[in-house]
Design an enzyme around this catalytic site. Sequence first.
Site, PDB file in Angstrom:
ATOM      1  N   THR A  17       0.805  -1.225   0.000  1.00  0.00           N
ATOM      2  CA  THR A  17       0.000   0.000   0.000  1.00  0.00           C
ATOM      3  C   THR A  17       0.840   1.278   0.000  1.00  0.00           C
ATOM      4  O   THR A  17       0.298   2.374  -0.059  1.00  0.00           O
ATOM      5  CB  THR A  17      -0.952   0.024   1.221  1.00  0.00           C
ATOM      6  OG1 THR A  17      -0.172  -0.087   2.422  1.00  0.00           O
ATOM      7  CG2 THR A  17      -1.937  -1.141   1.165  1.00  0.00           C
ATOM      8  N   GLY A  18       2.161   1.142   0.059  1.00  0.00           N
ATOM      9  CA  GLY A  18       3.031   2.318  -0.043  1.00  0.00           C
ATOM     10  C   GLY A  18       3.025   2.862  -1.466  1.00  0.00           C
ATOM     11  O   GLY A  18       2.503   2.232  -2.389  1.00  0.00           O
ATOM     12  N   SER A  19       3.644   4.025  -1.669  1.00  0.00           N
ATOM     13  CA  SER A  19       3.589   4.657  -3.000  1.00  0.00           C
ATOM     14  C   SER A  19       4.297   3.816  -4.064  1.00  0.00           C
ATOM     15  O   SER A  19       3.766   3.620  -5.163  1.00  0.00           O
ATOM     16  CB  SER A  19       4.180   6.071  -2.949  1.00  0.00           C
ATOM     17  OG  SER A  19       5.534   6.029  -2.535  1.00  0.00           O
ATOM     18  N   GLN A  20       5.480   3.292  -3.754  1.00  0.00           N
ATOM     19  CA  GLN A  20       6.208   2.472  -4.735  1.00  0.00           C
ATOM     20  C   GLN A  20       5.479   1.161  -5.004  1.00  0.00           C
ATOM     21  O   GLN A  20       5.305   0.752  -6.148  1.00  0.00           O
ATOM     22  CB  GLN A  20       7.632   2.170  -4.242  1.00  0.00           C
ATOM     23  CG  GLN A  20       8.513   3.382  -4.060  1.00  0.00           C
ATOM     24  CD  GLN A  20       8.801   4.110  -5.362  1.00  0.00           C
ATOM     25  OE1 GLN A  20       8.850   3.507  -6.422  1.00  0.00           O
ATOM     26  NE2 GLN A  20       8.969   5.414  -5.290  1.00  0.00           N
ATOM     27  N   ILE A  96      13.551  -5.137  -4.484  1.00  0.00           N
ATOM     28  CA  ILE A  96      13.877  -3.968  -5.300  1.00  0.00           C
ATOM     29  C   ILE A  96      14.671  -2.935  -4.491  1.00  0.00           C
ATOM     30  O   ILE A  96      15.509  -2.220  -5.028  1.00  0.00           O
ATOM     31  CB  ILE A  96      12.572  -3.316  -5.844  1.00  0.00           C
ATOM     32  CG1 ILE A  96      11.681  -4.365  -6.537  1.00  0.00           C
ATOM     33  CG2 ILE A  96      12.888  -2.152  -6.771  1.00  0.00           C
ATOM     34  CD1 ILE A  96      12.287  -5.048  -7.741  1.00  0.00           C
ATOM     35  N   GLU A 209      29.752  -4.767 -14.377  1.00  0.00           N
ATOM     36  CA  GLU A 209      30.299  -3.435 -14.117  1.00  0.00           C
ATOM     37  C   GLU A 209      31.528  -3.589 -13.232  1.00  0.00           C
ATOM     38  O   GLU A 209      31.798  -4.672 -12.717  1.00  0.00           O
ATOM     39  CB  GLU A 209      29.242  -2.519 -13.483  1.00  0.00           C
ATOM     40  CG  GLU A 209      28.711  -2.984 -12.138  1.00  0.00           C
ATOM     41  CD  GLU A 209      27.497  -2.178 -11.665  1.00  0.00           C
ATOM     42  OE1 GLU A 209      26.750  -1.661 -12.517  1.00  0.00           O
ATOM     43  OE2 GLU A 209      27.287  -2.100 -10.452  1.00  0.00           O
ATOM     44  N   HIS A 247      26.496   2.361  -7.862  1.00  0.00           N
ATOM     45  CA  HIS A 247      26.143   1.197  -7.050  1.00  0.00           C
ATOM     46  C   HIS A 247      27.152   1.000  -5.929  1.00  0.00           C
ATOM     47  O   HIS A 247      28.333   1.278  -6.098  1.00  0.00           O
ATOM     48  CB  HIS A 247      26.134  -0.079  -7.910  1.00  0.00           C
ATOM     49  CG  HIS A 247      24.937  -0.195  -8.793  1.00  0.00           C
ATOM     50  ND1 HIS A 247      24.914  -0.991  -9.913  1.00  0.00           N
ATOM     51  CD2 HIS A 247      23.703   0.377  -8.728  1.00  0.00           C
ATOM     52  CE1 HIS A 247      23.728  -0.897 -10.492  1.00  0.00           C
ATOM     53  NE2 HIS A 247      22.981  -0.071  -9.792  1.00  0.00           N
TER      54      HIS A 247
END
Length: 289
Positions: A17-20, A96, A209, A247
Site C-alpha cells: 500500500t506504499g507509493s512504490q 527492489i 560493471e 552502485h
Amino acid sequence: MSILIDKNTKVICQGFTGSQGTFHSEQAIAYGTKMVGGVTPGKGGTTHLGLPVFNTVREAVAATGATASVIYVPAPFCKDSILEAIDAGIKLIITITEGIPTLDMLTVKVKLDEAGVRMIGPNCPGVITPGECKIGIQPGHIHKPGKVGIVSRSGTLTYEAVKQTTDYGFGQSTCVGIGGDPIPGSNFIDILEMFEKDPQTEAIVMIGEIGGSAEEEAAAYIKEHVTKPVVGYIAGVTAPKGKRMGHAGAIIAGGKGTADEKFAALEAAGVKTVRSLADIGEALKTVLK
C-alpha cells in the site's frame, strides 16, 4: 519456457500500500502479471487495487497460494521482510529496495541458502518474462517475447540491451537484474546456469560493471559450463580507482575489479564482448547466425 517466472506465477507484494508498491503493482497488473494480493502490517482485511491486503506473508500465502513476493519496503526494515517471506514458504523473492545494510544481507544470504529460497536483488529492477509476467520496475513495453536471456548488475543498462534485442527482432526469454550491491541474493553464475538449461534461450547477454570479482567468476563458469553464445559488456571503463560509481558494489578497490580485467576474463572464456552498449544487437547477429 523461460526462467524463474511465467504466466502462472502467483505474486504478492510486500509494502503493497506504499507509493512504490502501489505504482509498480498497478503496472504489473496492467502487464498481465498474476498479482494475487499484498502485505502491509495493520491493513489486513482491507483491499487495495482490487486485491486483498494481509497483515503477514504467512496469511497471504495461505489465502492465495502465492509462490513469489516482490519487496518494496524501506531499507531499514527490509531484512525482516525478506526473513518473513522465507519463513512463510515463498520460493522466489525479488527485492527492489536499495540501501540495505551489508550486515543485514549477510544474515539474509545465510537464511536463503539454508531454506533453498531464490532471491533476486536487492537494489535491482527485478525479473520479467516478456508477455507473461513482470515483477519489478522495468518498462514493460520495450520487451518482446523471444530467445535472448539477459542478466545484468545494472537496471537501466538492462533496458538498453532489451531495446536492442527487441529492435533486432530477437526478443527476450527472461531478463534478470541481479542488482548492484556487494552481496546479491543471486549472482551471474546462478542465472547463467538457468539460461543454459532453458530451451527457449538461444543466446545470453551479460552486463557487468566494475568492482568485485563476479564477472571474472562468471567467465570461468562460462568457459567450463555454458555452450550457448554469450555477449558481454562491462560498464565503468573510464571510472577512477577508489571512487564508488552509483552502485555500492561498483568500486575499484586495491587495484582489483577494473573494466579491463573483466573484459579480458570474458574474452578469454570465449565471450563476444562489446565496448559500447549500442553494439549488442550487431554482436548478437553474428553469434546467432
